[in-house]
Design an enzyme around this catalytic site. Structure first.
Site, mmCIF file in Angstrom:
data_model
loop_
_atom_site.group_PDB
_atom_site.id
_atom_site.type_symbol
_atom_site.label_atom_id
_atom_site.label_comp_id
_atom_site.label_asym_id
_atom_site.label_seq_id
_atom_site.Cartn_x
_atom_site.Cartn_y
_atom_site.Cartn_z
ATOM 1 C CD GLU A 183 -3.146 0.772 2.169
ATOM 2 O OE1 GLU A 183 -4.180 0.150 1.867
ATOM 3 O OE2 GLU A 183 -2.934 1.229 3.310
ATOM 4 C CE LYS A 187 -11.477 2.627 1.525
ATOM 5 N NZ LYS A 187 -10.937 3.623 2.487
ATOM 6 C CG HIS A 225 6.262 -29.747 3.438
ATOM 7 N ND1 HIS A 225 6.780 -30.988 3.134
ATOM 8 C CD2 HIS A 225 6.940 -29.319 4.540
ATOM 9 C CE1 HIS A 225 7.714 -31.307 4.017
ATOM 10 N NE2 HIS A 225 7.831 -30.311 4.876
#
Length: 540
Positions: free
Chosen positions: A346, A505, A377
């Site tokens: 960000e 937003k 793994h």
């Protein structure tokens, strides 16, 4: 942009071979390692030599980094697009020298707010704060998102061995109701205190979760007065806090000069203090402050955050790396990658420079990873044999909080082995001879050998902490915070705004209106794809 232009011209031409570099220089580790108190920083397994490091350091000097560091710590408004200072460092500053921002000594403000948080924590822990029915508080639910969630949640988990208050701390962030319900299913309305962490008190996810939590509480009490006993807020919007039903005496400050992703040191860290006690919270701040002083006062060649940033920027500009792996070999740091993803991506996911011009070089990278040994793994295969250039940071803790020494030794052995494997790899001849020794014939060995070759010469850094304590964790976080700042300076970008999150937003609000009213302007202005998605949802 000087840094990227300079590095691209000649540094890759050095053709660093790590095995050869170690073979010809028995002082390499000594040259390319640093220490700050109980944190050891080994960057000897990176694709550098003396010449490259000198060139990188010269580029740092050309970028006016020293002046930029002074500006940040002195309260200059280096967040130019929002005309704000960047002073999360002031939240942990132990000095008493006045620091004036917009005519006010913010040190006094910070001290007062810390005292208020301390008093609240001690009041709840001691049992002097009671729920509406008179019962002692047993659970804290922090409702926030982004920096109001990721930092505190990471620290609370990382410092679990230091939990000392008997309070259980829960975190709710996602607008998906399942996030809230997971917390509400395990808490009692009569013994739960909610923290609403939202500077604007209008963040959609936080507000919706808070309203639902309030309804849940009032379903039990059926009395509006109960809200004041079970909610506190961290916000700058006092009118909205009061309207919600929270006593303004229990509303704690958020300042414009503290970005959300750097806010765990502020009142946002209240949930941390509820878990580990306020004394330990202060040790967290003290660890970060030790790095602040070190960062300000240490020459660049011996400055861990500067070297971290130079290496990351070097790989981005010179090797076109688009990814960085962060691998903490400690289960307590299971949320550390999530936290740093926000802090780094960000901050430095920008494509224009401070003047507003489009940059012609790569800036922020995708930061990802996970705890060892789990990652071995899962995704380490890509690190060892994939054809993508991915620098790696390993984080290891020398001593554990438990007595299972055999587990700790195995964990550390795996960590060190991974960094060694990335560096050395295994050649075709090595693999071929091993296969012959294992009983395969020449034809079989030749066929399989190519698949088992590991190229090696892949860069990594190892950060080794003596222990994971509040103090050392604070220091570790601050190292990465300052690395992010230095990268922003090197790339000439603003690391402290985040305009890229705003459009989504805005569109989300429009689409929500469109979903509820297909005659609205918002619906009429939608593209066909989004309309079809809405239709599919409505038809279910």
């Amino acid at each position: 942009m000087l840094f990227c232009d300079d590095s691209k011209k000649y540094l890759k031409e050095q053709n660093i071979n790590l095995k050869n570099e170690f073979d010809k220089d028995d002082k390499r580790v000594e040259k390319f390692s640093l220490k700050h108190q109980n944190i050891y920083f080994d960057y000897s397994k990176n694709l550098i030599n003396n010449y490259i490091l000198k060139s990188l350091l010269e580029s740092a000097e050309k970028s006016s980094l020293k002046d930029k560091i002074k500006q940040m710590f002195n309260g200059a408004k280096i967040n130019s697009t929002e005309h704000r200072a960047v002073l999360h460092t002031a939240l942990r500053d132990l000095s008493s020298t006045p620091l004036i921002v917009d005519g006010q000594d913010i040190r006094q403000e910070v001290t007062k707010e810390k005292q208020r948080v301390k008093e609240l924590v001690e009041k709840v822990v001691s049992g002097r704060w009671r729920g509406f029915s008179g019962k002692k508080i047993t659970d804290i639910v922090n409702i926030g998102i982004g920096g109001s969630d990721l930092g505190p949640k990471m620290v609370v988990r990382a410092l679990q061995p230091y939990h000392c208050t008997d309070l259980k701390v829960h975190f709710v962030s996602n607008v998906d109701a399942d996030s809230l319900l997971q917390a509400l299913h395990v808490v009692d309305p009569e013994t739960t205190l909610f923290i609403i962490a939202s500077k604007s008190f209008s963040t959609e996810e936080t507000l919706l979760n808070s309203i639902s939590a309030r309804e849940w509480l009032l379903d039990h009490y059926e009395d509006e007065k109960a809200v004041a006993n079970h909610f506190v807020a961290i916000s700058s919007k006092l009118d909205k806090v009061k309207e919600f039903g929270i006593d303004l005496e229990h509303c704690y400050k958020m300042w414009d000069w503290v970005g959300g992703r750097y806010s765990l040191w502020s009142s946002i860290g209240m949930s941390i203090a509820f878990a580990i006690g306020y004394d330990n919270f202060e040790k967290l701040l003290a660890g970060a402050y030790s790095v602040d002083k070190y960062f300000k006062e240490t020459e660049f060649s011996k400055n861990i955050p500067v070297i971290m940033a130079l290496l990351a920027s070097y790989y981005s500009c010179t090797y076109n790396s688009q990814s960085q792996a962060l691998l903490p070999y400690d289960e307590r740091l299971c949320y550390f990658v999530d936290y740093l993803q926000q802090a780094d991506m960000e901050s430095n996911g920008k494509s224009v420079n401070i003047a507003g011009g489009t940059v012609n070089y790569q800036t922020g990278v995708v930061l990802w990873g996970g705890v060892g040994t789990n990652g071995q793994h899962a995704f380490h295969q890509l690190l060892h044999q994939g054809n993508i250039f991915i620098p790696v940071d390993f984080i290891a803790i020398a001593t554990s909080h438990h007595n299972y020494d055999n587990h700790q030794q195995a964990l550390l052995a795996n960590c060190f082995a991974q960094s060694q494997a990335l560096m050395f790899g295994q050649s075709y001849d090595m693999v071929y001879n091993e296969l012959l020794k294992s009983g395969l014939n020449e034809t079989q060995a030749k066929k399989l050998a190519a698949h088992k070759v590991i190229p090696g010469n892949r860069p990594s850094t190892t950060i080794l902490l003596d222990e994971l304590s509040p103090y050392s964790l604070g220091a570790l976080i601050a190292l990465y915070e300052h690395k992010i700042f230095v990268q922003g300076v090197l790339w000439d970008i603003n690391s402290y705004d985040q305009w890229g999150v705003e459009l989504g937003k805005k569109l989300g609000k429009n689409i929500l209106k469109a979903m509820n009213d297909d005659s609205s302007d918002e619906y009429q202005n939608l593209d066909d794809s989004t309309r079809q998605l809405i239709a599919k949802v409505k038809n279910k």
